[in-house]
Design an enzyme around this catalytic site. Structure first.
Site, mmCIF file in Angstrom:
data_model
loop_
_atom_site.group_PDB
_atom_site.id
_atom_site.type_symbol
_atom_site.label_atom_id
_atom_site.label_comp_id
_atom_site.label_asym_id
_atom_site.label_seq_id
_atom_site.Cartn_x
_atom_site.Cartn_y
_atom_site.Cartn_z
ATOM 1 N N PRO A 1 -16.297 -2.730 0.890
ATOM 2 C CA PRO A 1 -17.680 -2.974 1.314
ATOM 3 C C PRO A 1 -18.639 -1.838 1.000
ATOM 4 C CG PRO A 1 -16.371 -2.347 3.219
ATOM 5 C CD PRO A 1 -15.403 -2.504 2.058
ATOM 6 N N LEU A 2 -18.124 -0.616 0.881
ATOM 7 C CA LEU A 2 -18.979 0.530 0.572
ATOM 8 C C LEU A 2 -19.068 0.799 -0.926
ATOM 9 C CD1 LEU A 2 -17.868 2.944 3.444
ATOM 10 C CD2 LEU A 2 -20.063 1.762 3.249
ATOM 11 N N ALA A 3 -18.376 -0.038 -1.719
ATOM 12 C CA ALA A 3 -18.454 0.030 -3.189
ATOM 13 C C ALA A 3 -18.204 1.448 -3.702
ATOM 14 C CB ALA A 3 -19.806 -0.489 -3.667
ATOM 15 N N GLY B 1 -18.913 4.221 -2.555
ATOM 16 C CA GLY B 1 -20.019 5.156 -2.378
ATOM 17 C C GLY B 1 -21.160 4.982 -3.355
ATOM 18 N N TYR C 1 0.833 -1.203 0.000
ATOM 19 C CA TYR C 1 0.000 0.000 0.000
ATOM 20 C C TYR C 1 0.868 1.254 0.000
ATOM 21 C CZ TYR C 1 -4.124 -2.904 1.097
ATOM 22 O OH TYR C 1 -5.138 -3.832 1.067
#
Length: 317
Positions: free
Chosen positions: A226-228, A230, A56
Site C-alpha cells: 500500500p505504501l508503494a 515509499g 516468507y
C-alpha cells in the site's frame, strides 16, 4: 473471533520482512531483535493483526514470529494471526509452482502452526490461484482444518470474482478476505471502474467486478504494497510521483499527520474500507502509520480525487 472483528482491523502488519535472509541461514539474535522491535512498534501504532505466508523468508518469518510469541506471555491472545499458503518456491530442479491441492494445504498449515508455535491460525488465505486445483478438493482440505479447530476463517489472495465464487460454491464457511496489490501507484483496481468504454480501458488488466463482488459478499479487501515502497513518501521517481509526494506532504502538514497516513487514507477512504498491509521493518516508519490504524480517514471527496488524478498524471476521461 468473529468475522466482524477481522474486518474491524484498519491496518495489518505484513511480516514478509522478518526473519533475516531468504536463504537457509538459521535465525540469529539480530533477526529476533528486529522482529521484536517491529512487532512492538506495530502494537504501539494500534495494529494487532499480523499477516504471514509460509514462504516468507522460506519459513523464517513465521519461525521468528513464533519465537517472539514464545518469549512474550499473553501476546498471542492480543493479536490476530493470518497466514497464507499455496506457493511453493523453486527447489533444486523443481521450478516455483502453485499448489492448492487439499492435502497440500493441510500439510502447509500444520507446518505453519509449528513454526508460529500456536494451536490455531485465525485467518488462512490461499496465496495464488492454482489452475490445476479442484475447488471441491480445496474445500475438503479447508473444512478439515476448520473442523479440527486449526483454522478459524478463510480467505484468498490475488483472486478475481469468478475464482472466488467458484470456490465459495463448494465451501461450507464464508470466505472473508481477498488480498490484492493496491496503492496510489498500483491503481488498476480503481481505474478499471472508470475506463469502461475508453481506449485506455482495453489496456487495464484488472478483472472487472472483483471489487464489487467482494463488497456484495462481505469479503474484506486487504491491500498489499500500500505504501508503494515509499514512492510518495521519499522515494519518488517520475514527475507524477514527485507531484503526488508534494501533495501528500501538503495534506499531511495541513491535517497534522504523517505522509504515510495520507497515502493509506487514500485506500481506506474508498467505500470498500480497504485494509492496508504495511510491510516495513523500520519501527519509525511503522509508527508513522499509526494515524491510519487509529483514526478514520480524514480526506474529503475532492482531496481523494486530487490525489488520484495527480498520481495518474492526467485528467480523468
Amino acid at each position: 473471533m468473529t468475522e466482524a472483528s477481522v474486518h474491524d482491523h484498519r491496518v495489518l502488519y505484513g511480516c514478509m520482512g522478518l526473519g533475516g535472509s531468504w536463504d537457509a541461514e538459521p535465525l540469529g539474535a539480530g533477526d529476533i531483535a528486529e522482529a521484536e522491535a517491529a512487532i512492538r512498534a506495530a502494537l504501539d501504532a494500534g495494529i494487532s493483526m499480523f499477516d504471514h505466508a509460509d514462504i516468507y523468508r522460506r519459513g523464517k518469518a513465521e519461525a521468528v514470529f513464533g519465537e517472539v510469541l514464545a518469549r512474550t506471555p499473553g501476546l498471542r491472545e492480543r493479536i490476530v494471526l493470518q497466514t497464507k499458503c499455496g506457493i511453493r518456491l523453486a527447489d533444486g530442479d523443481r521450478p516455483g509452482i502453485y499448489d492448492l491441492r487439499g492435502a497440500s494445504i493441510v500439510q502447509r498449515v500444520e507446518e505453519s502452526l509449528a513454526r508460529l508455535r500456536t494451536d490455531v491460525i485465525d485467518v488462512l488465505l490461499l496465496h495464488r490461484p492454482d489452475p490445476l486445483a479442484d475447488p471441491e478438493d480445496i474445500a475438503k482440505g479447508l473444512m478439515s482444518l476448520h473442523e479440527q479447530g486449526l483454522v478459524r476463517q478463510f480467505g484468498v489472495s490475488n483472486m478475481n470474482a469468478a475464482q472466488i465464487a467458484h470456490l465459495q460454491a463448494h465451501l461450507g464457511v464464508p470466505l472473508i478476505a481477498n488480498q490484492l496489490e493496491m496503492s496510489l501507484l498500483r491503481r488498476d483496481w480503481v481505474e478499471s471502474g472508470v475506463l469502461v468504454n475508453t481506449s485506455a480501458g482495453a489496456a487495464n488488466g484488472f478483472p472487472a467486478g472483483t471489487i464489487e463482488h467482494c463488497r456484495m459478499n462481505g469479503i474484506g479487501l486487504q491491500a498489499w504494497g500500500p505504501l508503494a515502497k515509499g514512492r510518495f513518501t521519499g522515494r519518488q521517481q517520475s514527475p507524477a510521483e514527485r507531484a503526488t509526494a508534494q501533495l501528500v506532504a501538503d495534506l499531511a502538514e495541513a491535517k497534522g499527520v504523517t505522509p504515510e497516513a495520507i497515502v493509506l487514507w487514500w485506500l481506506q477512504r474508498h467505500p470498500a474500507r480497504i485494509a492496508p498491509v504495511i510491510g516495513t521493518t523500520n519501527p519509525d516508519r511503522i509508527l508513522a502509520c499509526r494515524y491510519a490504524a487509529e483514526r478514520e480517514p480524514e480526506l474529503t471527496h475532492e482531496e481523494w480525487y486530487r490525489l488520484w488524478i495527480t498520481a495518474r498524471g492526467e485528467a480523468l476521461p
